[in-house]
Motif scaffolding. Structure first.
Motif, PDB file in Angstrom:
ATOM      1  N   ASN A 102      66.996  44.410  10.670  1.00  0.00           N
ATOM      2  CA  ASN A 102      67.412  43.835  11.944  1.00  0.00           C
ATOM      3  C   ASN A 102      66.301  42.962  12.522  1.00  0.00           C
ATOM      4  OD1 ASN A 102      70.073  45.363  12.736  1.00  0.00           O
ATOM      5  ND2 ASN A 102      68.685  46.937  11.973  1.00  0.00           N
ATOM      6  N   TRP A 103      66.709  41.853  13.112  1.00  0.00           N
ATOM      7  CA  TRP A 103      65.781  40.988  13.840  1.00  0.00           C
ATOM      8  C   TRP A 103      66.444  40.525  15.121  1.00  0.00           C
ATOM      9  CZ3 TRP A 103      66.405  36.052  15.681  1.00  0.00           C
ATOM     10  CH2 TRP A 103      65.251  35.444  16.196  1.00  0.00           C
ATOM     11  N   ASN A 104      65.685  40.530  16.213  1.00  0.00           N
ATOM     12  CA  ASN A 104      66.177  39.918  17.444  1.00  0.00           C
ATOM     13  C   ASN A 104      65.013  39.264  18.161  1.00  0.00           C
ATOM     14  OD1 ASN A 104      65.133  41.774  19.743  1.00  0.00           O
ATOM     15  ND2 ASN A 104      66.062  43.221  18.294  1.00  0.00           N
ATOM     16  N   GLY A 105      65.306  38.191  18.870  1.00  0.00           N
ATOM     17  CA  GLY A 105      64.264  37.461  19.555  1.00  0.00           C
ATOM     18  C   GLY A 105      64.759  36.830  20.834  1.00  0.00           C
ATOM     19  N   SER A 106      63.815  36.543  21.710  1.00  0.00           N
ATOM     20  CA  SER A 106      64.123  35.918  22.997  1.00  0.00           C
ATOM     21  C   SER A 106      63.101  34.828  23.277  1.00  0.00           C
ATOM     22  CB  SER A 106      64.094  36.976  24.113  1.00  0.00           C
ATOM     23  OG  SER A 106      64.241  36.378  25.383  1.00  0.00           O
ATOM     24  N   TRP A 107      63.581  33.669  23.700  1.00  0.00           N
ATOM     25  CA  TRP A 107      62.716  32.540  24.052  1.00  0.00           C
ATOM     26  C   TRP A 107      62.940  32.235  25.526  1.00  0.00           C
ATOM     27  CZ3 TRP A 107      63.813  26.732  22.841  1.00  0.00           C
ATOM     28  CH2 TRP A 107      62.734  25.964  23.303  1.00  0.00           C
ATOM     29  N   ARG A 108      61.926  32.494  26.317  1.00  0.00           N
ATOM     30  CA  ARG A 108      62.022  32.290  27.759  1.00  0.00           C
ATOM     31  C   ARG A 108      61.907  30.812  28.086  1.00  0.00           C
ATOM     32  NH1 ARG A 108      58.150  35.334  32.208  1.00  0.00           N
ATOM     33  NH2 ARG A 108      59.165  34.524  34.095  1.00  0.00           N
TER      34      ARG A 108
END
Length: 391
Positions: free
Chosen positions: A149-155
């Protein structure tokens, strides 16, 4: 037999406690032992038997499970690397063919890049006895599951962020090899977090479900399906005592067998209300397509609902009650409904804190399945108690 085990439970019944280690500790280790009496181990109807129940002339059995496990966290600058492990061995007093080891191990990385990027990357592998709940032929089978699993967030701005996710899940069965399959998913969207604390997330997810084995005359590559889902989710802490999570969306399922498309709304709601400092109520309901279900060429539609309450008598004791409703509907790509089952589960638990390092949990559970198409109704009663020690 159930009355005898209820008596045993009343003697042993004590519950959850805090861990002996602190959250910031690098190494966290535990060991546990659990006893369960199950009146219908193989989830058989009154008219059904399998080789084990026929041989021993009973459907219920007691089991003891011993386990060890832990977690290691390695913070490096702003990053955190971790490893988890849980190993257990079950021992049934009568149905010894169910005496199988089980494990769940994993590695993960909570990553941060600059002030705008963060997320998680993890892999895991597990082995356990397959559930008998949705299988109307009570075959003893184990399943190995591998996940990435991979998850990411770019503010983007102070209140806005782009989010993305990707995952791969694979199941391999020892006996029911026709259920061997993998599920690939990826998605992306936009999240808004207000200054008042509520968050809105718009997501679109794609998934591809592939079987590894043929079934009768159907090749493996024609048994799977693809799915797309668009959803809008709201996390809303209404007050210090009330919190709401709501998701609504639309899913389109497409069969690889004949290109048939099936569209359904998807939704989920979870509400939490801290009535008093010692009393908490929770409720929720939802509808979704279920991956890795009991279908062999088609899809499983799952509807759920629950209601739970917890009462903390003291700092060391807690009483809980929960009702779960579940409906599982299996439909082939030809439009034939092969299963329509409803499950009603009632559970009462009692927790008591003995020591800071010791956790003990006890419960009584009653479950009923009503199968509307075939005569596979069953009743099941369980009594359980477990002791967990944190080093």
């Amino acid at each position: 037999m159930l009355k005898k085990n209820l008596l045993l439970l009343s003697v042993l019944a004590i519950g959850n406690t805090q861990a002996a280690y602190d959250p910031e500790d690098t190494v966290k280790l535990f060991t546990n032992i659990a006893y369960v009496y199950d009146s219908n181990v193989f989830r058989l109807s009154d008219t059904q038997q399998n080789n084990s129940t026929r041989k021993h002339q009973q459907k219920g059995d007691s089991s003891f499970t011993v386990g060890v496990g832990g977690r290691v966290d390695l913070p490096v600058s702003r990053q955190n690397f971790y490893a988890t492990a849980d190993f257990s061995q079950a021992h049934y007093l009568v149905f010894d063919e169910l005496n199988n080891p089980a494990w769940d191990v994993g590695l993960g990385w909570d990553w941060v890049v600059g002030n705008q990027w963060n997320g998680n990357l993890s892999v895991s592998s597990s082995r356990q006895l397959s559930s008998f709940d949705d299988v109307r032929v009570a075959v003893v089978d184990t399943v190995n599951t591998n996940r990435a699993n991979w998850n990411g967030s770019w503010r983007l701005l102070s209140n806005w962020a782009l989010v993305a996710n990707a995952s791969y899940t694979e199941e391999n069965h020892d006996v029911r090899k026709y259920e061997n399959a993998n599920d690939r998913q990826f998605g992306g969207g936009l999240r808004y977090i207000s200054d008042r604390g509520f968050a809105l997330t718009l997501l679109h997810n794609w998934s591809k479900y592939n079987y590894a084995e043929p079934l009768f005359f159907i090749p493996a590559n024609l048994r799977g399906y693809s799915d797309q889902n668009t959803s809008l989710g709201l996390n809303w802490p209404v007050s210090d005592k009330f919190n709401a999570n709501l998701t609504a969306g639309y899913s389109q399922w497409k069969s690889q067998f004949n290109g048939t498309k099936n569209t359904k709304p998807t939704a989920n709601i979870d509400l939490m209300w801290a009535v008093t400092a010692k009393t908490t109520l929770k409720t929720g309901a939802g509808q979704k397509f279920d991956s890795f279900g009991s279908n062999v060429i088609g899809r499983d539609l799952e509807r759920t609902a629950y209601l739970s309450a917890n009462w903390a008598f003291t700092d060391k004791s807690k009483l809980g009650a929960r009702y779960n409703y579940r409906q599982l509907e299996t439909e082939t790509s030809l439009g034939i409904v092969t299963q329509n089952s409803t499950y009603d589960t009632f559970r009462v638990s009692y927790d008591y804190q003995m020591l800071r390092s010791m956790m003990i949990q006890s419960y009584v559970q009653f479950e009923l399945r009503n199968e509307k198409i075939n005569q596979f109704d069953y009743n099941d009663e369980q009594v359980g108690v477990s002791l967990k020690y944190n080093f």
